[in-house]
Design a protein around this motif. Structure first.
Motif, short mmCIF file in Angstrom:
data_model
loop_
_atom_site.label_atom_id
_atom_site.label_comp_id
_atom_site.label_asym_id
_atom_site.label_seq_id
_atom_site.Cartn_x
_atom_site.Cartn_y
_atom_site.Cartn_z
N ASP A 1 5.94 -9.44 -2.49
CA ASP A 1 5.06 -8.34 -2.89
C ASP A 1 5.73 -7.04 -2.46
N TRP A 2 5.21 -5.92 -3.00
CA TRP A 2 5.88 -4.64 -2.73
C TRP A 2 4.86 -3.52 -2.68
N TYR A 3 5.05 -2.62 -1.72
CA TYR A 3 4.18 -1.46 -1.54
C TYR A 3 4.97 -0.18 -1.80
N HIS A 4 4.32 0.78 -2.40
CA HIS A 4 4.98 2.05 -2.71
C HIS A 4 4.99 3.01 -1.51
N GLU A 5 4.19 2.74 -0.51
CA GLU A 5 4.18 3.55 0.70
C GLU A 5 4.77 2.75 1.85
N THR A 6 5.31 3.45 2.83
CA THR A 6 5.82 2.76 4.01
C THR A 6 4.66 2.13 4.77
N ILE A 7 4.95 1.07 5.49
CA ILE A 7 3.91 0.38 6.23
C ILE A 7 3.31 1.29 7.30
N GLU A 8 4.12 2.17 7.87
CA GLU A 8 3.61 3.12 8.86
C GLU A 8 2.54 4.01 8.24
N SER A 9 2.67 4.31 6.94
CA SER A 9 1.66 5.12 6.26
C SER A 9 0.40 4.32 5.95
N ILE A 10 0.57 3.01 5.74
CA ILE A 10 -0.56 2.16 5.35
C ILE A 10 -1.36 1.69 6.55
N ASP A 11 -0.69 1.40 7.65
CA ASP A 11 -1.34 0.78 8.80
C ASP A 11 -2.58 1.53 9.30
N PRO A 12 -2.54 2.86 9.43
CA PRO A 12 -3.72 3.55 10.00
C PRO A 12 -5.00 3.34 9.20
N SER B 1 -8.61 0.22 10.83
CA SER B 1 -9.36 1.47 10.86
C SER B 1 -10.85 1.18 10.93
N LEU B 2 -11.57 2.10 11.55
CA LEU B 2 -13.03 2.04 11.56
C LEU B 2 -13.59 2.06 10.15
N TYR B 3 -12.85 2.66 9.23
CA TYR B 3 -13.33 2.79 7.86
C TYR B 3 -12.96 1.58 7.00
N ASN B 4 -12.35 0.54 7.62
CA ASN B 4 -12.07 -0.71 6.93
C ASN B 4 -12.61 -1.86 7.77
N PRO B 5 -13.92 -1.87 8.03
CA PRO B 5 -14.48 -2.85 8.97
C PRO B 5 -14.40 -4.29 8.49
N SER B 6 -14.23 -4.51 7.19
CA SER B 6 -14.11 -5.88 6.69
C SER B 6 -12.69 -6.43 6.83
N GLY B 7 -11.72 -5.56 7.19
CA GLY B 7 -10.35 -6.03 7.34
C GLY B 7 -9.67 -6.32 6.02
N ALA B 8 -10.10 -5.68 4.95
CA ALA B 8 -9.49 -5.91 3.64
C ALA B 8 -8.02 -5.53 3.67
N GLU B 9 -7.16 -6.47 3.27
CA GLU B 9 -5.72 -6.23 3.31
C GLU B 9 -5.30 -5.24 2.24
N PRO B 10 -4.31 -4.40 2.52
CA PRO B 10 -3.81 -3.47 1.51
C PRO B 10 -3.29 -4.22 0.28
N ILE B 11 -3.64 -3.73 -0.89
CA ILE B 11 -3.23 -4.37 -2.14
C ILE B 11 -1.82 -3.92 -2.49
N PRO B 12 -0.91 -4.87 -2.78
CA PRO B 12 0.45 -4.46 -3.18
C PRO B 12 0.42 -3.64 -4.46
N ASP B 13 1.47 -2.87 -4.65
CA ASP B 13 1.60 -2.09 -5.87
C ASP B 13 2.35 -2.85 -6.96
N SER B 14 3.12 -3.87 -6.57
CA SER B 14 3.85 -4.66 -7.56
C SER B 14 4.39 -5.91 -6.88
N PHE B 15 5.09 -6.72 -7.69
CA PHE B 15 5.72 -7.94 -7.19
C PHE B 15 7.17 -7.97 -7.66
N LEU B 16 8.05 -8.45 -6.78
CA LEU B 16 9.48 -8.42 -7.05
C LEU B 16 10.05 -9.82 -7.12
#
Length: 619
Positions: A163-174, A178-193
């Motif tokens: 899988d692939w993300y368009h942002e760096t993980i350091e940008s996604i992690d916060p 986060s308090l604003y992601n209380p369900s722990g939903a994983e970041p959705i990839p932007d594409s697949f390689l």
């Protein structure tokens, strides 16, 4: 009698001599830096490259070779490390790579040397094991060729899925933890390689048998894999040879590897689709611009059409993938005897007092110690080194005795799947349940017969709400992680540590000086218990602790409600304060008079001149 008894020794000596002559030293100088790349053609971004290039170099060696990797961390803003995934590191646990487990993080500008012998065959990969770094591109294949491979083939090729993300993980992690992601939903990839790009074409020859190695080097999403018009035969999983087993569709979760044989057609007038389908069940949402199904090709003729695959399934649920737990190892290694030691862990995902969603084994979310666990082993007195307590309350560490048989039961109290990886070993897969609607732990008094001979691998998927049982021999002294290989879940703390044969480890291991220098550079202590205390190893005051539990009764939905209620309250109070500090207009004064009159509240008539004299706003 003397001659015959000496013959095995002579034969063994000659074999050792031949092995040492044929073995090579493979040296790699890696300068880890940022480079730019646009692998899906949709977004250019920074990725972690080596020697100014990305994709990263493939490591290819023969069994018995020595690998030396001199890594310089040229990243100006990140720590670094390398884990050689699936390599046992027998006798070289200090080279395994997970930060704060077997080594300190390599600081920007720092250097470390990984030096070990590969005494195994198969398909592996390498990646960073620090700070959720490898999804930024710091990962690639590691192939160990076998000169005595037991199956016939003509050519050897490999492919990587990710899988692939368009942002760096350091940008996604916060925003993830986060308090604003209380369900722990994983970041959705932007594409697949596929091989770190898309629309790949793999040139093939007619009437040729290929050994195809398939490696999922992604961070999150499993993928289904098949080749239109071709039959696949599984011959290896995670470095373990299998009895040849036909399979139409493979399910390759993160960090898993499959090797298959397939034979090409007689004719070259058609190119055939290689199909990958991302497992949509893992995604909380599917953005409209996210393509789950991808076509790459076996290229028989570059001038023939490259047609998109005709994928008729509506969802990945419609794909009937091969059940890897039914595979039989080629060496038919028997089921290990009843365990000397059993560990049972329940997987859960829950919120702690800060409102953030964490992952747990038995209500412990892995919290790194102040001293890497291996360094605690090496600096502890022999009288305490086998005591779990010195490794900390929140590293979830178990001490294993040398050569005992260990059984690990994982009960997945979560509605998602988890690919669990054990460092330093392959394990026998005794049983694995299907997916359940409700949490169903393993019942030792009521279960199906264990597989015998059981397949071995180093990454096994726990199905939603299901369970599995694995077994291995503690014959590799070292410090080994057991963790979910979905990088987001590891970041949430879904890991435990096995300290294996620590007494023997102290007697045989010598950590290189440059590894101690790495610790010095980042001001991390290289001796003491999990709290850094080297005087009293049972004094854990000051150890890193997980966040306290929520009060009883709080749920993710309740946290969201509480958060936004508090936000609304603060905004409301701010508005009142602002309004109170501002001047009233004449119309606002008249409105207040009417409200007072309607409520029957007595008041003095307000003179319009009084309002204007106090600086009131005009209508």
């Amino acid at each position: 009698m003397k001659a015959s008894s000496a013959l095995p020794l002579l034969t063994a000596g000659l074999s050792l001599l031949v092995s040492s002559v044929s073995a090579a030293v493979r040296t790699y100088d890696f300068n880890v830096t940022w480079v730019n790349a646009n692998p899906d053609g949709l977004h250019e971004r920074q990725v972690v490259g080596i020697n100014g290039q990305w994709p990263l170099p493939v490591i290819e060696v023969d069994k018995g070779d020595r690998i030396i990797v001199n890594m310089h961390n040229g990243l100006p803003d990140r720590n670094a490390s390398i884990h050689f995934h699936g390599i046992f590191q027998n006798g070289s646990t200090e080279m395994d790579g997970p930060v704060m487990v077997t080594q300190c993080p390599v600081a920007p500008g720092g250097d470390i040397t990984y030096n070990f012998t590969v005494d195994q065959n198969g398909t592996y990969w390498y990646h960073s094991h620090v700070d959720s770094q490898y999804p930024d591109g710091y990962r690639q294949a590691l192939i160990v060729h076998d000169k005595t491979f037991p199956f016939d083939y003509d050519e050897d090729i490999f492919v990587t899925l990710s899988d692939w993300y368009h942002e760096t993980i350091e940008s996604i992690d916060p925003s993830f933890l986060s308090l604003y992601n209380p369900s722990g939903a994983e970041p959705i990839p932007d594409s697949f390689l596929f091989n770190d790009t898309q629309n790949s074409k793999i040139p093939v020859k007619p009437n040729t048998t290929y050994m195809l190695r398939i490696i999922n080097i992604g961070a999150f999403v499993a993928q289904y894999f098949y080749i239109e018009g071709h039959n696949m035969t599984i011959v290896e999983v995670d470095g373990v040879y299998t009895e040849p087993t036909p399979a139409d569709i493979l399910y390759v979760h993160v960090a898993q590897r499959y090797t298959v044989l397939f034979t090409t057609k007689d004719t070259t007038d058609t190119n055939y689709a290689i199909v990958t389908v991302a497992d949509s069940d893992l995604l909380d949402t599917i953005p409209p611009n996210l393509t789950l199904n991808h076509t790459n090709w076996l290229e028989y003729d570059s001038k023939a059409p490259f047609n998109e695959a005709n994928i008729t399934v509506d969802t990945s649920d419609d794909l009937d993938a091969f059940d890897d737990s039914t595979l039989i190892p080629y060496d038919h290694q028997e089921l290990l005897p009843d365990p000397d030691y059993e560990i049972t862990v329940n997987v859960s995902m829950n919120n702690l007092l800060n409102g953030i969603n964490y992952a747990f084994f038995n209500n412990i979310t892995y919290t790194a110690p102040k001293v890497p666990t291996l360094f605690t082993v090496m600096s502890a007195n022999e009288s305490v080194v086998e005591d779990d307590a010195i490794y900390g309350d929140f590293t979830h560490t178990f001490v294993l005795k040398h050569n005992e048989v260990v059984q690990l039961v994982v009960n997945n109290n979560d509605g998602g799947s988890h690919p669990f990886h054990l460092h330093g070993h392959t394990f026998q897969v005794l049983s694995r349940s299907p997916e359940y609607d409700d949490f169903t732990p393993f019942d030792p008094n009521n279960h199906t017969d264990f597989n015998d001979p059981p397949i071995r691998r180093d990454v096994l998927v726990a199905h939603p709400n299901g369970n599995f049982v694995i077994r291995f021999a503690a014959n590799n002294p070292g410090v080994w992680l057991f963790h979910c290989h979905i990088e987001w879940h590891l970041f949430q703390g879904l890991a435990l540590v096995l300290v294996e044969a620590p007494v023997q480890l102290q007697q045989t291991l010598q950590i290189p000086d440059d590894h101690y220098a790495v610790c010095d550079k980042v001001n991390v202590s290289s001796k003491g218990n999990a709290a850094g205390n080297s005087i009293d190893f049972f004094d854990l005051s000051g150890q890193n602790k997980q966040v306290p539990d929520l009060p009883n009764g709080f749920t993710a939905r309740g946290i969201v409600a509480l958060v936004f209620s508090c936000i609304s309250a603060f905004l409301g109070m701010g508005a009142i304060v602002w309004y109170g500090l501002s001047d009233l207009s004449l119309s606002e004064v008249r409105m207040l008079e009417h409200i007072a009159d309607d409520a029957g509240i007595e008041h003095e008539p307000i003179d319009p001149d009084d309002v204007s004299n106090h600086g009131g706003r005009d209508d």
